[in-house]
Scaffold this motif. Sequence first.
Motif, PDB file in Angstrom:
ATOM      1  N   HIS A  26      11.469   0.219 -23.819  1.00 43.55           N
ATOM      2  CA  HIS A  26      10.186   0.898 -23.691  1.00 43.55           C
ATOM      3  C   HIS A  26       9.942   1.521 -22.323  1.00 43.55           C
ATOM      4  O   HIS A  26       8.945   2.219 -22.145  1.00 43.55           O
ATOM      5  CB  HIS A  26       9.053  -0.085 -24.011  1.00 43.55           C
ATOM      6  N   PHE A  27      10.799   1.272 -21.350  1.00 44.22           N
ATOM      7  CA  PHE A  27      10.571   1.778 -19.995  1.00 44.22           C
ATOM      8  C   PHE A  27      11.825   2.452 -19.439  1.00 44.22           C
ATOM      9  O   PHE A  27      12.149   2.306 -18.269  1.00 44.22           O
ATOM     10  CB  PHE A  27      10.127   0.641 -19.067  1.00 44.22           C
ATOM     11  N   THR A  28      12.519   3.187 -20.304  1.00 45.41           N
ATOM     12  CA  THR A  28      13.777   3.794 -19.870  1.00 45.41           C
ATOM     13  C   THR A  28      13.572   4.885 -18.823  1.00 45.41           C
ATOM     14  O   THR A  28      14.490   5.200 -18.076  1.00 45.41           O
ATOM     15  CB  THR A  28      14.513   4.396 -21.082  1.00 45.41           C
ATOM     16  N   MET A  29      12.375   5.455 -18.731  1.00 45.43           N
ATOM     17  CA  MET A  29      12.097   6.499 -17.744  1.00 45.43           C
ATOM     18  C   MET A  29      11.398   5.962 -16.498  1.00 45.43           C
ATOM     19  O   MET A  29      11.029   6.724 -15.610  1.00 45.43           O
ATOM     20  CB  MET A  29      11.248   7.613 -18.375  1.00 45.43           C
ATOM     21  N   GLY A  30      11.199   4.649 -16.437  1.00 44.23           N
ATOM     22  CA  GLY A  30      10.577   4.050 -15.262  1.00 44.23           C
ATOM     23  C   GLY A  30       9.144   3.616 -15.525  1.00 44.23           C
ATOM     24  O   GLY A  30       8.523   3.977 -16.536  1.00 44.23           O
ATOM     25  N   LEU A  31       8.604   2.838 -14.588  1.00 49.06           N
ATOM     26  CA  LEU A  31       7.253   2.301 -14.745  1.00 49.06           C
ATOM     27  C   LEU A  31       6.157   3.329 -14.467  1.00 49.06           C
ATOM     28  O   LEU A  31       4.970   3.036 -14.663  1.00 49.06           O
ATOM     29  CB  LEU A  31       7.070   1.097 -13.816  1.00 49.06           C
ATOM     30  N   TRP A  32       6.538   4.533 -13.995  1.00 49.18           N
ATOM     31  CA  TRP A  32       5.525   5.559 -13.782  1.00 49.18           C
ATOM     32  C   TRP A  32       4.941   6.047 -15.102  1.00 49.18           C
ATOM     33  O   TRP A  32       3.803   6.558 -15.137  1.00 49.18           O
ATOM     34  CB  TRP A  32       6.110   6.742 -13.001  1.00 49.18           C
ATOM     35  N   VAL A  33       5.677   5.861 -16.208  1.00 47.38           N
ATOM     36  CA  VAL A  33       5.209   6.337 -17.512  1.00 47.38           C
ATOM     37  C   VAL A  33       3.928   5.614 -17.946  1.00 47.38           C
ATOM     38  O   VAL A  33       2.942   6.267 -18.313  1.00 47.38           O
ATOM     39  CB  VAL A  33       6.316   6.213 -18.572  1.00 47.38           C
ATOM     40  N   PRO A  34       3.878   4.254 -17.927  1.00 43.30           N
ATOM     41  CA  PRO A  34       2.605   3.626 -18.306  1.00 43.30           C
ATOM     42  C   PRO A  34       1.455   3.961 -17.368  1.00 43.30           C
ATOM     43  O   PRO A  34       0.301   4.025 -17.806  1.00 43.30           O
ATOM     44  CB  PRO A  34       2.941   2.118 -18.279  1.00 43.30           C
TER      45      PRO A  34
ATOM     46  N   ILE B 136       2.799  10.034 -24.410  1.00 38.75           N
ATOM     47  CA  ILE B 136       3.314   9.865 -23.047  1.00 38.75           C
ATOM     48  C   ILE B 136       3.993   8.503 -22.939  1.00 38.75           C
ATOM     49  O   ILE B 136       5.092   8.376 -22.385  1.00 38.75           O
ATOM     50  CB  ILE B 136       2.171   9.992 -22.022  1.00 38.75           C
ATOM     51  N   GLY B 137       3.343   7.473 -23.479  1.00 40.87           N
ATOM     52  CA  GLY B 137       3.961   6.148 -23.488  1.00 40.87           C
ATOM     53  C   GLY B 137       5.260   6.125 -24.261  1.00 40.87           C
ATOM     54  O   GLY B 137       6.211   5.427 -23.875  1.00 40.87           O
ATOM     55  N   MET B 138       5.339   6.903 -25.341  1.00 38.60           N
ATOM     56  CA  MET B 138       6.555   6.915 -26.154  1.00 38.60           C
ATOM     57  C   MET B 138       7.713   7.638 -25.468  1.00 38.60           C
ATOM     58  O   MET B 138       8.853   7.517 -25.899  1.00 38.60           O
ATOM     59  CB  MET B 138       6.275   7.598 -27.506  1.00 38.60           C
ATOM     60  N   SER B 139       7.424   8.378 -24.388  1.00 39.02           N
ATOM     61  CA  SER B 139       8.519   9.057 -23.689  1.00 39.02           C
ATOM     62  C   SER B 139       9.473   8.063 -23.045  1.00 39.02           C
ATOM     63  O   SER B 139      10.622   8.401 -22.745  1.00 39.02           O
ATOM     64  CB  SER B 139       7.958  10.007 -22.619  1.00 39.02           C
ATOM     65  N   GLY B 140       9.031   6.818 -22.830  1.00 39.30           N
ATOM     66  CA  GLY B 140       9.920   5.791 -22.295  1.00 39.30           C
ATOM     67  C   GLY B 140      10.612   4.975 -23.365  1.00 39.30           C
ATOM     68  O   GLY B 140      11.380   4.060 -23.046  1.00 39.30           O
TER      69      GLY B 140
END
Length: 272
Positions: A6-14, A66-70
């Motif tokens: 769920h956080f493959t793009m980093g914690l900036w996503v949430p 936006i959350g799903m982008s990770g």
Amino acid sequence: MPHAQHFTMGLWVPYLAFVTAAVGCYVGLCCVQQSRKYLTPAAGVCWLMMAALSIGGVGIWLMHFIGMSGFSVPTSPVRYDLGATLFSVVLAVGATLFGLLISDARLSAARRLPRSVSLTVGGIVMGTAIVLMHYSGMAAIRIRGTIDHDPRMVAVSAAIGIVGSVAAMWMFDVPGKLHVRVASSLLLACGVVALHYTGMVGMSAHVDLDASAPEGMTVPSLLFPAFGIGIVLLAVPIVALLLAPESDRELDDRGQLNDLSRVGKAGTEADQ
């Protein structure tokens, strides 16, 4: 059967998802407050429609994707069905509008109910809109395999969304207070984001390497037009709020009009 990530793009996503939810909810709640001023019923409904687009379209739906982008699943591409995705945004906006209409004091149905009941029911409907949007958006996911949800986490996420929405609706019933608007928006945004990630924790992906590759849209192909639409959905009510004339009349909790300027003048004359 690899687990979903769920956080493959980093914690900036949430963090970005939370800011998006907070901004959308704040603009929407400002429109709700504007709808309570001395306006015609038709104008009030227009303000509530802009509020539903801001809260449902940006604060809930855009935040979700936006959350799903990770989100990713090892060994399988992730795609989204366009029809189910469009249905999720219509559901979010429509159910949010319904909840706001229920809590509006001018409606004859709401006028027959105690204010506490109409606020609670409106909050429950709005919270249900958040829940339905999340899981209808999840139903749009296509992978090389299947996705399951833990019923216990579904129940917990639903409770978070509904309780947060009811609390925000009650807080925002205090008119004219900037700090109340901000606090209500942050509370509602917290509920939206917490529901999203609680529901994501309860999901599991089961990959079938023999299955055909999924078809549909990628997250970037969804987010770019979604951001453009989101900017428009926020720009319209923001401009309307900036151009709206300051009204000195408000609706009380029974839907009656209070002429604040007349009250102020009477108080001044009494002091003299």
